[in-house]
Design a protein around this motif. Structure first.
Motif, PDB file in Angstrom:
ATOM      1  N   VAL A  54      67.781 -12.349  64.977  1.00  6.11           N
ATOM      2  CA  VAL A  54      68.517 -11.091  64.916  1.00  6.11           C
ATOM      3  C   VAL A  54      69.911 -11.242  65.492  1.00  6.11           C
ATOM      4  CG1 VAL A  54      68.585  -8.721  65.820  1.00  6.11           C
ATOM      5  CG2 VAL A  54      66.430  -9.660  64.954  1.00  6.11           C
ATOM      6  N   GLY A  55      70.046 -12.150  66.481  1.00  5.76           N
ATOM      7  CA  GLY A  55      71.329 -12.281  67.172  1.00  5.76           C
ATOM      8  C   GLY A  55      71.572 -11.105  68.097  1.00  5.76           C
ATOM      9  N   TYR A  56      70.602 -10.891  69.006  1.00  4.38           N
ATOM     10  CA  TYR A  56      70.629  -9.695  69.853  1.00  4.38           C
ATOM     11  C   TYR A  56      71.931  -9.554  70.641  1.00  4.38           C
ATOM     12  CZ  TYR A  56      65.590  -9.523  68.967  1.00  4.38           C
ATOM     13  OH  TYR A  56      64.373  -9.460  68.377  1.00  4.38           O
ATOM     14  N   LEU A  57      72.383 -10.644  71.267  1.00  7.67           N
ATOM     15  CA  LEU A  57      73.560 -10.557  72.128  1.00  7.67           C
ATOM     16  C   LEU A  57      74.776 -10.084  71.344  1.00  7.67           C
ATOM     17  CD1 LEU A  57      74.730 -10.998  74.945  1.00  7.67           C
ATOM     18  CD2 LEU A  57      75.228 -13.375  74.291  1.00  7.67           C
ATOM     19  N   ASP A  58      75.020 -10.723  70.214  1.00 12.25           N
ATOM     20  CA  ASP A  58      76.168 -10.336  69.400  1.00 12.25           C
ATOM     21  C   ASP A  58      76.004  -8.913  68.863  1.00 12.25           C
ATOM     22  OD1 ASP A  58      78.655 -11.071  67.873  1.00 12.25           O
ATOM     23  OD2 ASP A  58      77.324 -10.649  66.176  1.00 12.25           O
ATOM     24  N   PHE A  59      74.775  -8.574  68.448  1.00 13.39           N
ATOM     25  CA  PHE A  59      74.507  -7.246  67.895  1.00 13.39           C
ATOM     26  C   PHE A  59      74.819  -6.162  68.913  1.00 13.39           C
ATOM     27  CE2 PHE A  59      71.700  -3.616  67.241  1.00 13.39           C
ATOM     28  CZ  PHE A  59      71.933  -3.302  65.907  1.00 13.39           C
ATOM     29  N   TYR A  60      74.296  -6.304  70.115  1.00 16.61           N
ATOM     30  CA  TYR A  60      74.473  -5.245  71.108  1.00 16.61           C
ATOM     31  C   TYR A  60      75.885  -5.235  71.702  1.00 16.61           C
ATOM     32  CZ  TYR A  60      69.522  -4.228  70.764  1.00 16.61           C
ATOM     33  OH  TYR A  60      68.294  -3.856  70.287  1.00 16.61           O
ATOM     34  N   GLN A  61      76.512  -6.393  71.784  1.00 16.68           N
ATOM     35  CA  GLN A  61      77.909  -6.410  72.243  1.00 16.68           C
ATOM     36  C   GLN A  61      78.794  -5.623  71.283  1.00 16.68           C
ATOM     37  OE1 GLN A  61      79.136 -10.477  72.692  1.00 16.68           O
ATOM     38  NE2 GLN A  61      78.334 -10.654  74.787  1.00 16.68           N
ATOM     39  N   LYS A  62      78.591  -5.814  69.996  1.00 16.44           N
ATOM     40  CA  LYS A  62      79.397  -5.089  69.007  1.00 16.44           C
ATOM     41  C   LYS A  62      79.131  -3.591  69.056  1.00 16.44           C
ATOM     42  CE  LYS A  62      80.088  -8.843  65.685  1.00 16.44           C
ATOM     43  NZ  LYS A  62      79.724  -9.371  64.347  1.00 16.44           N
TER      44      LYS A  62
ATOM     45  N   VAL B 272      92.536  10.870  66.107  1.00 14.52           N
ATOM     46  CA  VAL B 272      93.392   9.835  65.521  1.00 14.52           C
ATOM     47  C   VAL B 272      93.964   8.935  66.622  1.00 14.52           C
ATOM     48  CG1 VAL B 272      95.520   9.406  64.244  1.00 14.52           C
ATOM     49  CG2 VAL B 272      93.956  11.216  63.497  1.00 14.52           C
ATOM     50  N   ALA B 273      94.442   9.567  67.694  1.00 17.45           N
ATOM     51  CA  ALA B 273      95.026   8.791  68.790  1.00 17.45           C
ATOM     52  C   ALA B 273      93.992   7.872  69.426  1.00 17.45           C
ATOM     53  CB  ALA B 273      95.619   9.737  69.839  1.00 17.45           C
ATOM     54  N   VAL B 274      92.811   8.396  69.669  1.00 20.87           N
ATOM     55  CA  VAL B 274      91.765   7.583  70.303  1.00 20.87           C
ATOM     56  C   VAL B 274      91.315   6.465  69.365  1.00 20.87           C
ATOM     57  CG1 VAL B 274      89.401   7.625  71.191  1.00 20.87           C
ATOM     58  CG2 VAL B 274      90.978   9.450  71.804  1.00 20.87           C
ATOM     59  N   TYR B 275      91.258   6.757  68.069  1.00 19.05           N
ATOM     60  CA  TYR B 275      90.869   5.712  67.113  1.00 19.05           C
ATOM     61  C   TYR B 275      91.841   4.533  67.160  1.00 19.05           C
ATOM     62  CZ  TYR B 275      90.252   3.251  62.690  1.00 19.05           C
ATOM     63  OH  TYR B 275      90.086   2.275  61.741  1.00 19.05           O
ATOM     64  N   TYR B 276      93.145   4.838  67.139  1.00 18.98           N
ATOM     65  CA  TYR B 276      94.143   3.766  67.083  1.00 18.98           C
ATOM     66  C   TYR B 276      94.379   3.093  68.432  1.00 18.98           C
ATOM     67  CZ  TYR B 276      95.484   4.727  62.250  1.00 18.98           C
ATOM     68  OH  TYR B 276      95.481   4.851  60.884  1.00 18.98           O
ATOM     69  N   TRP B 277      94.311   3.859  69.501  1.00 18.75           N
ATOM     70  CA  TRP B 277      94.704   3.317  70.798  1.00 18.75           C
ATOM     71  C   TRP B 277      93.535   2.933  71.705  1.00 18.75           C
ATOM     72  CZ3 TRP B 277      98.662   7.848  71.566  1.00 18.75           C
ATOM     73  CH2 TRP B 277      99.735   7.657  70.702  1.00 18.75           C
ATOM     74  N   VAL B 278      92.343   3.380  71.343  1.00 20.02           N
ATOM     75  CA  VAL B 278      91.176   3.042  72.175  1.00 20.02           C
ATOM     76  C   VAL B 278      90.095   2.358  71.343  1.00 20.02           C
ATOM     77  CG1 VAL B 278      89.340   3.948  73.662  1.00 20.02           C
ATOM     78  CG2 VAL B 278      91.633   4.957  73.749  1.00 20.02           C
ATOM     79  N   GLU B 279      89.592   3.072  70.335  1.00 18.88           N
ATOM     80  CA  GLU B 279      88.432   2.578  69.590  1.00 18.88           C
ATOM     81  C   GLU B 279      88.720   1.254  68.893  1.00 18.88           C
ATOM     82  OE1 GLU B 279      85.802   4.064  65.786  1.00 18.88           O
ATOM     83  OE2 GLU B 279      86.588   5.600  67.139  1.00 18.88           O
ATOM     84  N   ASN B 280      89.780   1.181  68.111  1.00 22.83           N
ATOM     85  CA  ASN B 280      90.086  -0.045  67.366  1.00 22.83           C
ATOM     86  C   ASN B 280      90.397  -1.235  68.264  1.00 22.83           C
ATOM     87  OD1 ASN B 280      89.636  -0.100  64.668  1.00 22.83           O
ATOM     88  ND2 ASN B 280      91.725   0.376  64.038  1.00 22.83           N
ATOM     89  N   PRO B 281      91.309  -1.070  69.251  1.00 20.34           N
ATOM     90  CA  PRO B 281      91.591  -2.215  70.129  1.00 20.34           C
ATOM     91  C   PRO B 281      90.353  -2.716  70.868  1.00 20.34           C
ATOM     92  CG  PRO B 281      93.272  -0.525  70.384  1.00 20.34           C
ATOM     93  CD  PRO B 281      92.194   0.069  69.546  1.00 20.34           C
ATOM     94  N   CYS B 282      89.497  -1.807  71.309  1.00 19.40           N
ATOM     95  CA  CYS B 282      88.313  -2.222  72.076  1.00 19.40           C
ATOM     96  C   CYS B 282      87.322  -2.985  71.216  1.00 19.40           C
ATOM     97  CB  CYS B 282      87.634  -1.006  72.696  1.00 19.40           C
ATOM     98  SG  CYS B 282      88.572  -0.262  74.049  1.00 19.40           S
ATOM     99  N   ARG B 283      87.254  -2.686  69.941  1.00 13.56           N
ATOM    100  CA  ARG B 283      86.335  -3.406  69.049  1.00 13.56           C
ATOM    101  C   ARG B 283      86.730  -4.868  68.894  1.00 13.56           C
ATOM    102  NH1 ARG B 283      85.588   0.279  63.714  1.00 13.56           N
ATOM    103  NH2 ARG B 283      84.173  -1.425  63.159  1.00 13.56           N
ATOM    104  N   ARG B 284      88.017  -5.164  69.102  1.00 14.26           N
ATOM    105  CA  ARG B 284      88.505  -6.531  68.909  1.00 14.26           C
ATOM    106  C   ARG B 284      88.421  -7.366  70.177  1.00 14.26           C
ATOM    107  NH1 ARG B 284      93.029  -3.521  66.596  1.00 14.26           N
ATOM    108  NH2 ARG B 284      92.707  -3.269  64.342  1.00 14.26           N
ATOM    109  N   LEU B 285      88.015  -6.762  71.287  1.00 15.31           N
ATOM    110  CA  LEU B 285      87.930  -7.485  72.554  1.00 15.31           C
ATOM    111  C   LEU B 285      86.743  -8.445  72.554  1.00 15.31           C
ATOM    112  CD1 LEU B 285      88.687  -4.568  75.039  1.00 15.31           C
ATOM    113  CD2 LEU B 285      90.255  -6.362  74.270  1.00 15.31           C
ATOM    114  N   GLY B 286      86.742  -9.360  73.512  1.00 16.30           N
ATOM    115  CA  GLY B 286      85.680 -10.355  73.610  1.00 16.30           C
ATOM    116  C   GLY B 286      84.404  -9.787  74.183  1.00 16.30           C
ATOM    117  N   GLY B 287      83.409 -10.666  74.312  1.00 18.94           N
ATOM    118  CA  GLY B 287      82.092 -10.256  74.767  1.00 18.94           C
ATOM    119  C   GLY B 287      82.083  -9.701  76.177  1.00 18.94           C
TER     120      GLY B 287
END
Length: 645
Positions: free
Chosen positions: A67-75, A333-348
């Motif tokens: 399943v790849g639990y670590l990667d799944f739950y980190q994402k 919109v602001a939270v999507y661009y400045w919080v949600e999107n950048p945080c999705r690209r961060l490391g584990g």
């Protein structure tokens, strides 16, 4: 997953379908009459989540045998937690400044149950999603996020276990079918709609519908993409029509979830199966809808708290509703661009930080609950809150003690049989102070039998009322009282779904004609006891929005020194826009006239069609102090009866 592979897997039409899910939800929460079934957008989200999340798991099992639990739950953490943490902090901040102690204490509970993703279980214990109290709960909407997270915790583990034991796609298919079918059967078998609405196990089948489609595609049991384009055009049109029928055909009185839920769920499945080149899906792939779909999670999170705080702060300023909606869109919109999107690209490692942040929110919610209980006098609303509590204490001051036996509230001024029997739900219980006063003054042998949300005539769908039905029947048969008085929240029953009147072998839902049958049974009751005089008490006006004086105060503009002047204003309020109370009264009066005496509080509570909200304890119950001193319409029941010896 490579960037190219991700691009291949990403479907713009599914992102657009998210827009088709979130827009009706937002409109329903702001203006329910525009899209009366807009709440089904959440069910569309469930289908989409099941389809996409299971796709990730199935691909990992096929390619990596895990399943790849670590990667799944980190994402999942990077996707969901940052926005949620920001929302919880915002709500707690607003609550600190503008909520009263009891509200803030309740908010603290909702914060930590949302942070721990069991908000649905907290709401299941005592809050109707469609009820009036729900409109001022800033975190009400997180019940659905909790169900999704509970599914994310359970489903990948089960898939991993099955794959480890059998490593068989058929075994995996059996698991998916079993979860979906068992959940659907459970959903259809639960009679308590509040439990059914919030219980994850009766909702998993909606995610399961998306999972079944994903399973069929990934393991080549079906390949919708290879179906003819014309067939998929038709599939997409039918899917859209099913969603539209649910969104505009259902309303808050519909039995939901249940068989009716198949309509939006299958509609969403059909649209996903049609794929992006089908005619409706091409529209869903348009840039405006894709954009709304991209911010849909953020918009879902933020729109409801803005609307809830509008109702808390300025409940009489309806013109603020579009302003609140506009602000929520801008914030989303602001939270999507400045919080949600950048945080999705961060490391584990970022996932650990966000997990710690959510744990801190859990602790902060518990702290808020405890401190609010002690009182925070420095808050902006502290003094006004104290004045409101003093007034409510005054209104409740005449409450009387009931004995409670098997869930039935009983008051009796004498032992043995009685001459007058008062029967009903909490709308009978509200008259107890006046009944007690008159019973003591006249010496008439009197009993009250009351249970909240229970009709005096047996109904199917309210198992908790069984002991009450028996108590009423026993009192009628054993006491043979000279007079029997019924008071109920008539109009609420008349529009009720999921509860049925029993007519021989037939079960008729109250909102679909069952209420009229119920009144016929009251007529039959009066004929069964011809020696007994019957009285029916009509309801004082009530609504599902705000007929309680404390909810009509504009907290942003009312200063403590203006409080008494505001109370004078609240002494003359127009009838509520929702006329359910009136329809119920009219039905009772039309049916029972000639069979019973009709008592109405209207001339006293609402002289000149202007209602005195200071006669009310909450949205629909008259205050004990008011009924004790002013409910003179009840006095007729005691006239001409002998005092007990």
């Amino acid at each position: 997953m490579s960037a190219g592979e991700h691009k291949t897997l990403w479907r713009s039409d599914i992102t657009g379908l998210r827009a088709l899910a979130v827009i009706p939800v937002v409109l329903y929460h702001a203006y329910a009459s525009l899209v009366p079934g807009g709440f089904v957008g959440v069910d569309v989200f469930f289908v989409i989540s099941g389809y996409l999340i299971s796709g990730i798991i199935f691909r990992n099992l096929q390619k990596k045998n895990t399943v790849g639990y670590l990667d799944f739950y980190q994402k999942r953490i990077r996707r969901i937690f940052p926005n949620l943490i920001l929302l919880l902090v915002f709500v707690m901040t607003m609550g600190y400044f503008y909520m009263w102690d009891e509200e803030l204490r309740e908010l603290g509970k909702h914060v930590y149950s949302s942070a721990a993703f069991y908000q649905n279980f907290r709401l299941m214990a005592g809050l109707d999603y469609f009820g009036p109290d729900a409109r001022t709960m800033p975190l009400l909407h997180l019940w659905s996020l909790s169900i999704e997270e509970q599914f994310y915790l359970l489903f990948p583990v089960l898939c991993g276990l099955v794959w480890r034991i059998r490593r068989s796609e058929k075994a995996l298919g059996v698991l998916v079918v079993f979860i979906t079918a068992a959940s659907l059967l459970l959903c259809l078998s639960i009679k308590d709609q509040q439990v059914n609405f919030y219980l994850p196990f009766s909702r998993f089948w909606e995610l399961g519908a998306g999972i079944l489609l994903s399973y069929a595609e990934h393991f080549r049991y079906a390949s919708p993409r290879s179906w003819s384009l014309n067939f998929r055009h038709g599939l997409s049109i039918v899917g859209l029509m099913m969603l539209a029928a649910a969104m505009f055909g259902f309303d808050h009185d519909s039995v939901f979830p249940g068989v009716s839920t198949l309509l939006p769920v299958l509609g969403a499945v059909f649209l996903i199966a049609a794929h992006e080149d089908a005619c409706v899906n091409r529209v869903l792939s348009s840039r405006p809808l894709v954009f709304i779909g991209l911010i849909s999670y953020s918009l879902y999170l933020w729109h409801w708290p803005f609307l809830a705080f509008q109702r808390i702060l300025v409940p009489t300023w309806d013109w603020v509703i579009p302003v609140a909606l506009g602000l929520s869109v801008l914030v989303s919109v602001a939270v999507y661009y400045w919080v949600e999107n950048p945080c999705r690209r961060l490391g584990g490692k970022a996932a650990v930080v966000f997990l710690v942040g959510l744990v801190l929110c859990f602790g902060l919610g518990e702290y808020v609950k405890l401190r609010a209980h002690a009182g925070w006098g420095s808050r902006l609303e502290g003094q006004l809150s104290s004045l409101v509590e003093e007034k409510l204490k005054e209104l409740r001051s005449a409450q009387i003690h009931f004995d409670v036996i098997n869930g039935v509230s009983i008051y009796q001024n004498t032992a043995g049989t009685v001459d007058v029997l008062f029967v009903g739900d909490s709308h009978m219980g509200q008259y107890a102070p006046r009944i007690k006063k008159r019973a003591e003054e006249t010496g008439v042998k009197t009993r009250i039998l009351s249970r909240g949300a229970c009709m005096a005539i047996p109904l199917d769908g309210r198992p908790k009322c069984d002991s009450y039905y028996k108590a009423v029947a026993d009192a009628l048969n054993n006491d043979r009282p000279k007079r029997v008085v019924f008071a109920q929240i008539w109009g609420s029953y008349a529009r009720l779904g999921g509860v049925y009147a029993i007519d021989g072998d037939r079960r008729i839902e109250l909102k679909d004609g069952g209420f009229d049958i119920l009144l016929d049974q009251f007529v039959a009751l009066t004929e069964r006891y011809p020696e007994t005089e019957f009285f029916f008490v009509l309801d004082a006006p009530w609504d599902d929005l705000s007929y309680a004086f404390k909810n009509r105060l504009n907290r942003l503009t009312t200063k403590p020194e203006d409080f008494e002047r505001e109370l004078v204003r609240l002494g003359r309020v127009s009838f509520p826009e929702d006329d359910s109370w009136l329809k119920g009264n009219n039905a009772v009066e039309a049916k029972m006239r000639g069979h019973a005496h009709i008592l109405t509080p209207l001339p006293w509570v609402c002289p000149g069609d202007q209602c005195n909200l200071l006669a009310y304890m909450d949205d629909d119950h008259l205050a004990p102090s008011y009924t004790r001193d002013h409910a003179v319409w009840i006095d007729e029941v005691f006239e001409g009866l002998p005092a007990s010896k």
